[in-house]
Scaffold this motif. Structure first.
Motif, mmCIF file in Angstrom:
data_model
loop_
_atom_site.group_PDB
_atom_site.id
_atom_site.type_symbol
_atom_site.label_atom_id
_atom_site.label_comp_id
_atom_site.label_asym_id
_atom_site.label_seq_id
_atom_site.Cartn_x
_atom_site.Cartn_y
_atom_site.Cartn_z
ATOM 1 N N LEU A 1 0.815 -1.217 0.000
ATOM 2 C CA LEU A 1 0.000 0.000 0.000
ATOM 3 C C LEU A 1 0.849 1.268 0.000
ATOM 4 N N ALA A 2 0.330 2.317 -0.640
ATOM 5 C CA ALA A 2 0.945 3.636 -0.546
ATOM 6 C C ALA A 2 0.932 4.069 0.919
ATOM 7 N N GLU A 3 1.953 4.838 1.315
ATOM 8 C CA GLU A 3 2.134 5.157 2.723
ATOM 9 C C GLU A 3 0.905 5.812 3.356
ATOM 10 N N SER A 4 0.286 6.715 2.602
ATOM 11 C CA SER A 4 -0.843 7.457 3.182
ATOM 12 C C SER A 4 -2.047 6.553 3.411
ATOM 13 N N VAL A 5 -2.137 5.448 2.652
ATOM 14 C CA VAL A 5 -3.239 4.498 2.856
ATOM 15 C C VAL A 5 -2.854 3.487 3.934
ATOM 16 N N GLN A 6 -1.551 3.147 3.936
ATOM 17 C CA GLN A 6 -1.039 2.150 4.879
ATOM 18 C C GLN A 6 -1.164 2.634 6.328
ATOM 19 N N GLU A 7 -0.793 3.902 6.536
ATOM 20 C CA GLU A 7 -0.659 4.434 7.890
ATOM 21 C C GLU A 7 -1.888 4.219 8.772
ATOM 22 N N PRO A 8 -3.087 4.699 8.343
ATOM 23 C CA PRO A 8 -4.244 4.508 9.226
ATOM 24 C C PRO A 8 -4.586 3.031 9.445
ATOM 25 N N LEU A 9 -4.315 2.175 8.430
ATOM 26 C CA LEU A 9 -4.664 0.760 8.582
ATOM 27 C C LEU A 9 -3.743 0.059 9.581
ATOM 28 N N ILE A 10 -2.457 0.419 9.579
ATOM 29 C CA ILE A 10 -1.531 -0.190 10.544
ATOM 30 C C ILE A 10 -1.972 0.124 11.964
ATOM 31 N N GLN A 11 -2.418 1.364 12.134
ATOM 32 C CA GLN A 11 -2.781 1.766 13.493
ATOM 33 C C GLN A 11 -4.002 1.016 14.001
ATOM 34 N N LEU A 12 -4.773 0.411 13.065
ATOM 35 C CA LEU A 12 -5.921 -0.405 13.479
ATOM 36 C C LEU A 12 -5.493 -1.763 14.027
ATOM 37 N N LEU A 13 -4.254 -2.186 13.695
ATOM 38 C CA LEU A 13 -3.805 -3.512 14.131
ATOM 39 C C LEU A 13 -3.529 -3.517 15.628
ATOM 40 N N ARG B 1 10.199 1.913 -6.452
ATOM 41 C CA ARG B 1 10.607 3.277 -6.172
ATOM 42 C C ARG B 1 10.403 4.183 -7.377
ATOM 43 N N LEU B 2 10.809 3.681 -8.560
ATOM 44 C CA LEU B 2 10.663 4.482 -9.777
ATOM 45 C C LEU B 2 9.195 4.751 -10.065
ATOM 46 N N SER B 3 8.342 3.744 -9.823
ATOM 47 C CA SER B 3 6.950 3.997 -10.159
ATOM 48 C C SER B 3 6.328 4.950 -9.147
ATOM 49 N N ASP B 4 6.823 4.969 -7.913
ATOM 50 C CA ASP B 4 6.392 6.020 -6.976
ATOM 51 C C ASP B 4 6.855 7.392 -7.453
ATOM 52 N N ASP B 5 8.109 7.444 -7.942
ATOM 53 C CA ASP B 5 8.693 8.717 -8.355
ATOM 54 C C ASP B 5 7.943 9.354 -9.512
ATOM 55 N N THR B 6 7.240 8.495 -10.293
ATOM 56 C CA THR B 6 6.572 8.993 -11.487
ATOM 57 C C THR B 6 5.721 10.223 -11.183
ATOM 58 N N PHE B 7 5.120 10.239 -9.988
ATOM 59 C CA PHE B 7 4.195 11.329 -9.695
ATOM 60 C C PHE B 7 4.752 12.309 -8.679
ATOM 61 N N LYS B 8 5.988 12.015 -8.214
ATOM 62 C CA LYS B 8 6.558 12.826 -7.149
ATOM 63 C C LYS B 8 6.715 14.281 -7.596
ATOM 64 N N GLN B 9 7.266 14.462 -8.797
ATOM 65 C CA GLN B 9 7.547 15.831 -9.225
ATOM 66 C C GLN B 9 6.282 16.627 -9.491
#
Lengths: 478, 478
Positions: A98-110, A282-290
């Motif tokens: 998962l992307a970090e922003s989606v992962q974060e709230p779900l981890i906290q549910l564990l 990493r590269l596919s994440d970078d695609t939208f970074k800029q």
């Protein structure tokens, strides 16, 4: 476990079906809740339960990466409804995708127990990626419950900065000694038991674990078994240190078509390896970074994050934007007298500002690309500035003449037309300069040149555009 | 050939050194040319020649990918000076690594004989990549001089659309039959002679060349030699057809951590394979595609292209920008009477427009990312629009109140402050709507939603911002 590995197009269909199931599920549960207790309600609850089973089986049959894709594509409420249906033994693999922003709230549910369970299922580097997104206190509590060895491995993984090779590398290296024959090497690997997949290269070390080379598996297979590893291996493979930048490692993978690369400590002792699949992630994440960064958004901004969180994330940039717009507004304020005398100025001035903003942003996009690829350096940035100025001068003359002509037609005033054309030319030169200088200055200050550069540039081109145009008009016309 | 494979940081140093050598070389040649013939001139020419040798040796010692990096980082004139120094037998490998905009002019410098020579050095799919960038007539002439078999291979490769898997795939597949034992499979591969490197997976076919599976080399090596290939292979590997989109293939590589994947025809017969290194190339190109595209630049725009060419490339977008700015200007023109009465309107209106442009561009960046990743579909785009409207409403209220308060402080007029705050809120809602709708409409029209979306959006938010603010002001204040 055999997963349904689906193709992209059919995955879109899968997503639509799961969305439809989730919506139906939600409305059925509401219906069942509203119904008076009795036969009817039980029947409704039974239907809802059957549909929930269907949903659960669909979500869990998918490849973990595909389940992650589906979760990322769901609005926050549907995502929260889907998550509990996912089997516990699959949650770790899915969280990692998962992307970090989606992962974060779900981890906290564990729960803590579930997290400890995950630490057993996942390699310590992967588990560290999850722990990283926990609030500090909970992370400490979870680490405290791990065994000493495991805890140390996770803590080591956590100690690397997020954008370093150390954070990217895996530590489960498969090695052979350089003085073995190929036959002995194969024996030693067979003796090792389970080998990770995909295994494409074996790392070659001496008896002190110092990196000696890289041995593609195919060469181990097709080489003469009596030859020594040291004779067959690639003796000087591209390698990294844990402190190298992850982006630079990704560029090296791209440049040299690497599949795997060793990571060594300052004494050239092997500490891990980077696999191409992490580079692809990493590269596919970078695609939208800029493109996201230029407008002040984080790279993994969640398309379906709750409104409140999204709003807050954008505040700092909206605030910066307002500040620069306010400065531009005060520039105009200085010339209110001129505008009262000649309201045409108010109509024409945004054209000067807009053309500066857009051409300046073209330059910014090029400069950031050059910086990221390290193609821009001390010795050619002046050349680039001259070139961008020349391009702007060329475009400024062409479009300045055109807009001057249009102004003449509209307002019938030759001096006004001249001011318009000249201001356009000058502001395009300002835009070219700011477009080159802004990202370079941000970088020199140790900041990411991407973040908000577009907002900064627009602020400059707006203010200067108004100043140049209204200043010239006041001096020449009034 | 052993290449100097340099690390990123030292490659920057190498680039600087080569730039310095090129500059010295140029000035020395100029000096030698100005000198009267005689002893002095001969000495100068001798020094220039020695430095040229040094430059030549440096350029040719580098890995082809590194030489390509150096060439891309050079201004156009230095690039043209460096190119003839590169040995003919390395030119093909280097050309393949260059960005298209840099590659194109250099290919056209090659003679027909040299191109024919390249067709012998390079795989036909790679050679087709070069031929593609030749003017049509020359391409036909070169193809006419190839042998019939080679010509057909190149023409097949050329027949695939640029963004399809067919254009990405390689055709030199390494296959074994599914009914062999692992031992027999190894024998058949050894009998094949030279195997391509890196070889990570063997494709498994039946006797009619129909794809049956994928066999990682490691499994061939460590599996029981008496077992059948069909028992050990991955039976249903992710595979593509030649007409699949290259981007979707890249996403599948990312999602499923693939190293290689087969390409089949409609009858499931094997026609080629895609290797992860091509996917990495593609992804790293994509990194800048969106941010450049949004401001109307091509993805491989050359940082150091000649001024004239760069100017022309940007014309169509500068033209579109001027058109939208002109429309915004005419909107203001309608309200010239109001501005004459209250020049403060002219000072405040750009704030409304600017905040709309920047927040709208945030939405555009998110929507384009969602479209590219296929996370946006019929069923959730309405949800997204509602969410973006809600985020804008939240931000619009907060910042509208703030700017209203500042307006009140500056101009002491409550009605003007109310108009300012309300206009900001409304234009942020317009921006959110346009930010969602513009890319979706461009996509529906079959256009790339990235290209120029930022210019289109700014046009809308500017015009609407002026209309809302000046319209409200005229109705309420005057």
């Amino acid at each position: 476990v055999q997963h349904e590995v689906e193709h992209h197009t059919s995955l879109e269909a899968t997503l639509l079906e799961i969305q439809a199931l989730l919506e139906r599920h939600e409305s059925e549960r509401e219906e069942a809740a509203q119904e008076q207790p009795g036969e009817e309600a039980r029947a409704l609850a039974e239907i809802a339960r059957r549909h929930e089973d269907e949903l659960e089986s669909r979500l869990n049959r998918l490849h973990p990466a595909d389940t992650a894709f589906v979760l990322e594509s769901l609005p926050a409420e549907q995502r929260d409804a889907a998550w509990p249906l996912i089997h516990r033994d699959r949650r770790g693999a899915i969280l990692l995708e998962l992307a970090e922003s989606v992962q974060e709230p779900l981890i906290q549910l564990l729960g803590d127990d579930e997290l400890i369970e995950l630490s057993r299922q996942l390699p310590s580097t992967d588990f560290a990626d999850l722990v990283e997104n926990l609030p500090e206190e909970r992370a400490a509590a979870v680490l405290g419950r791990l065994g000493a060895g495991e805890r140390q491995q996770v803590q080591t993984a956590l100690s690397f900065p997020e954008d370093s090779v150390g954070a990217l590398m895996e530590t489960d290296v498969v090695t052979v000694w350089d003085d073995l024959t190929l036959e002995q090497a194969i024996q030693s690997l067979r003796g090792r038991g389970a080998l990770p997949e995909p295994l494409t290269s074996i790392l070659v070390v001496d008896r002190s674990n110092v990196l000696k080379g890289l041995l593609p598996v195919a060469r181990l297979l097709f080489g003469d078994p009596s030859r020594k590893v040291v004779e067959v291996m690639d003796a000087d493979p591209v390698h990294f240190s844990t402190t190298d930048k992850a982006d630079e490692a990704a560029q090296a993978f791209d440049r040299y078509d690497l599949i795997a690369a060793p990571v060594v400590d300052p004494q050239r002792r092997l500490v891990g390896w980077v696999n191409v699949d992490q580079v692809v992630d990493r590269l596919s994440d970078d695609t939208f970074k800029q493109s996201l960064g230029q407008v002040g958004l984080e790279e993994d901004a969640d398309l379906f994050a709750p409104v409140w969180r999204s709003g807050q994330r954008r505040w700092v940039w909206v605030g910066l934007n307002l500040l620069t717009a306010f400065i531009a507004s005060r520039v105009i304020g200085v010339f209110e007298g001129s505008i009262e005398k000649l309201a045409a100025l108010a109509a024409l001035m945004p054209i000067v500002a807009s053309i500066g903003g857009n051409t300046g942003n073209q330059t910014v996009a090029l400069v950031i690309r050059g910086l990221t690829l390290s193609q821009l350096n001390e010795s050619n940035r002046l050349y680039l500035l001259r070139r961008e100025l020349a391009v702007s001068a060329l475009n400024g003359v062409v479009w300045g003449l055109l807009m001057g002509a249009i102004t003449l037609l509209l307002y019938g005033s030759l001096p006004l037309a001249a001011v318009m054309g000249l201001a356009m030319l000058l502001n395009m030169l300002v835009a070219a300069t700011a477009g080159v200088v802004c990202p370079l200055v941000l970088e020199r200050l140790g900041r990411d040149p991407v973040m908000g550069s577009s907002i900064l540039l627009t602020g400059i081109t707006d203010s200067m555009g108004f100043l140049i145009f209204l200043g010239l008009a006041s001096a020449i016309l009034l």
